[in-house]
Design a protein around this motif. Structure first.
Motif, PDB file in Angstrom:
ATOM      1  N   ASP A  23    -112.791 -18.929   0.416  1.00 48.09           N
ATOM      2  CA  ASP A  23    -111.370 -18.382   1.227  1.00 48.09           C
ATOM      3  C   ASP A  23    -110.640 -17.642   0.138  1.00 48.09           C
ATOM      4  O   ASP A  23    -109.194 -17.841   0.387  1.00 48.09           O
ATOM      5  CB  ASP A  23    -110.892 -19.863   1.671  1.00 48.09           C
ATOM      6  N   LEU A  24    -110.984 -16.789  -0.695  1.00 54.03           N
ATOM      7  CA  LEU A  24    -110.143 -16.079  -1.596  1.00 54.03           C
ATOM      8  C   LEU A  24    -109.456 -14.963  -0.842  1.00 54.03           C
ATOM      9  O   LEU A  24    -110.078 -14.604   0.406  1.00 54.03           O
ATOM     10  CB  LEU A  24    -111.020 -15.424  -2.634  1.00 54.03           C
ATOM     11  N   ARG A  25    -108.257 -14.822  -1.192  1.00 52.28           N
ATOM     12  CA  ARG A  25    -107.212 -13.868  -0.607  1.00 52.28           C
ATOM     13  C   ARG A  25    -107.832 -12.299  -1.043  1.00 52.28           C
ATOM     14  O   ARG A  25    -108.076 -11.823  -2.316  1.00 52.28           O
ATOM     15  CB  ARG A  25    -106.050 -14.139  -0.971  1.00 52.28           C
ATOM     16  N   TRP A  26    -107.702 -11.227  -0.217  1.00 54.97           N
ATOM     17  CA  TRP A  26    -108.162 -10.053  -0.543  1.00 54.97           C
ATOM     18  C   TRP A  26    -106.803  -9.165  -0.219  1.00 54.97           C
ATOM     19  O   TRP A  26    -105.952  -9.367   0.739  1.00 54.97           O
ATOM     20  CB  TRP A  26    -109.056  -9.629   0.383  1.00 54.97           C
ATOM     21  N   PHE A  27    -106.664  -8.047  -1.080  1.00 58.55           N
ATOM     22  CA  PHE A  27    -105.711  -7.142  -0.981  1.00 58.55           C
ATOM     23  C   PHE A  27    -106.121  -5.805  -1.149  1.00 58.55           C
ATOM     24  O   PHE A  27    -106.910  -5.354  -1.651  1.00 58.55           O
ATOM     25  CB  PHE A  27    -104.669  -7.358  -2.082  1.00 58.55           C
ATOM     26  N   ALA A  28    -105.409  -4.824  -0.228  1.00 59.04           N
ATOM     27  CA  ALA A  28    -105.701  -3.321  -0.171  1.00 59.04           C
ATOM     28  C   ALA A  28    -105.001  -2.775  -1.485  1.00 59.04           C
ATOM     29  O   ALA A  28    -104.044  -2.787  -1.846  1.00 59.04           O
ATOM     30  CB  ALA A  28    -104.947  -3.023   0.954  1.00 59.04           C
ATOM     31  N   THR A  29    -106.025  -2.155  -2.021  1.00 51.79           N
ATOM     32  CA  THR A  29    -105.538  -1.145  -3.234  1.00 51.79           C
ATOM     33  C   THR A  29    -106.299   0.119  -2.910  1.00 51.79           C
ATOM     34  O   THR A  29    -107.295   0.589  -3.298  1.00 51.79           O
ATOM     35  CB  THR A  29    -106.198  -1.693  -4.452  1.00 51.79           C
ATOM     36  N   ILE A  30    -105.346   0.893  -2.038  1.00 51.63           N
ATOM     37  CA  ILE A  30    -105.895   2.104  -1.521  1.00 51.63           C
ATOM     38  C   ILE A  30    -105.591   3.362  -2.227  1.00 51.63           C
ATOM     39  O   ILE A  30    -105.571   4.724  -1.766  1.00 51.63           O
ATOM     40  CB  ILE A  30    -105.177   2.287  -0.017  1.00 51.63           C
ATOM     41  N   GLY A  31    -104.978   3.027  -3.272  1.00 49.85           N
ATOM     42  CA  GLY A  31    -104.497   4.473  -4.315  1.00 49.85           C
ATOM     43  C   GLY A  31    -105.348   5.309  -4.469  1.00 49.85           C
ATOM     44  O   GLY A  31    -105.340   6.506  -4.640  1.00 49.85           O
ATOM     45  N   GLY A  32    -106.881   4.804  -4.822  1.00 46.75           N
ATOM     46  CA  GLY A  32    -107.881   5.679  -5.019  1.00 46.75           C
ATOM     47  C   GLY A  32    -108.558   6.366  -3.849  1.00 46.75           C
ATOM     48  O   GLY A  32    -109.219   7.191  -4.060  1.00 46.75           O
ATOM     49  N   GLY A  33    -108.178   5.827  -2.806  1.00 40.42           N
ATOM     50  CA  GLY A  33    -108.570   6.272  -1.514  1.00 40.42           C
ATOM     51  C   GLY A  33    -110.101   5.901  -1.189  1.00 40.42           C
ATOM     52  O   GLY A  33    -110.745   5.391  -2.001  1.00 40.42           O
TER      53      GLY A  33
END
Length: 110
Positions: A23-33
């Motif tokens: 149940d780990l939390r995921w976060f968007a890191t979209i800087g690299g595309g």
């Protein structure tokens, strides 16, 4: 001969994803595309121009960064940087101690 760890690599499945990421939390890191994943040609020993998947590096709280593969139609137009996200239909597999993750998409967490 005693055989152990035979089921370490059986392909992608939901159980492996749940065991490794729970149940780990995921976060968007979209800087690299979004990155294109191209097909590997075994005979030519090089990548072709054919795109077979998309990939995005995401941050998993407590586990660091994880590259996730998506279908070729995947876009991130509805996701903002560092927003908490959920993977759609995530699966994972383990190969030689490395975990690989695929999903149908992602959405902002509720």
């Amino acid at each position: 001969m005693l055989l152990t760890n035979l089921n370490k690599h059986r392909g992608y499945d939901q159980k492996t994803f749940k065991n490794d990421f729970g149940d780990l939390r995921w976060f968007a890191t979209i800087g690299g595309g979004v990155q294109n994943i191209r097909r590997w040609d075994n005979e030519q020993k090089k990548y072709t121009d054919e795109v077979v998947a998309k990939a995005l590096d995401l941050y998993v709280e407590g586990a660091g960064f994880q590259r996730v593969k998506f279908p070729t139609t995947f876009t991130i137009s509805n996701i903002t940087e560092l927003s908490e996200i959920e993977l759609v239909n995530p699966v994972a597999c383990e190969v030689r101690g490395n975990v690989y993750v695929k999903a149908d998409g992602l959405k902002e967490a509720n």
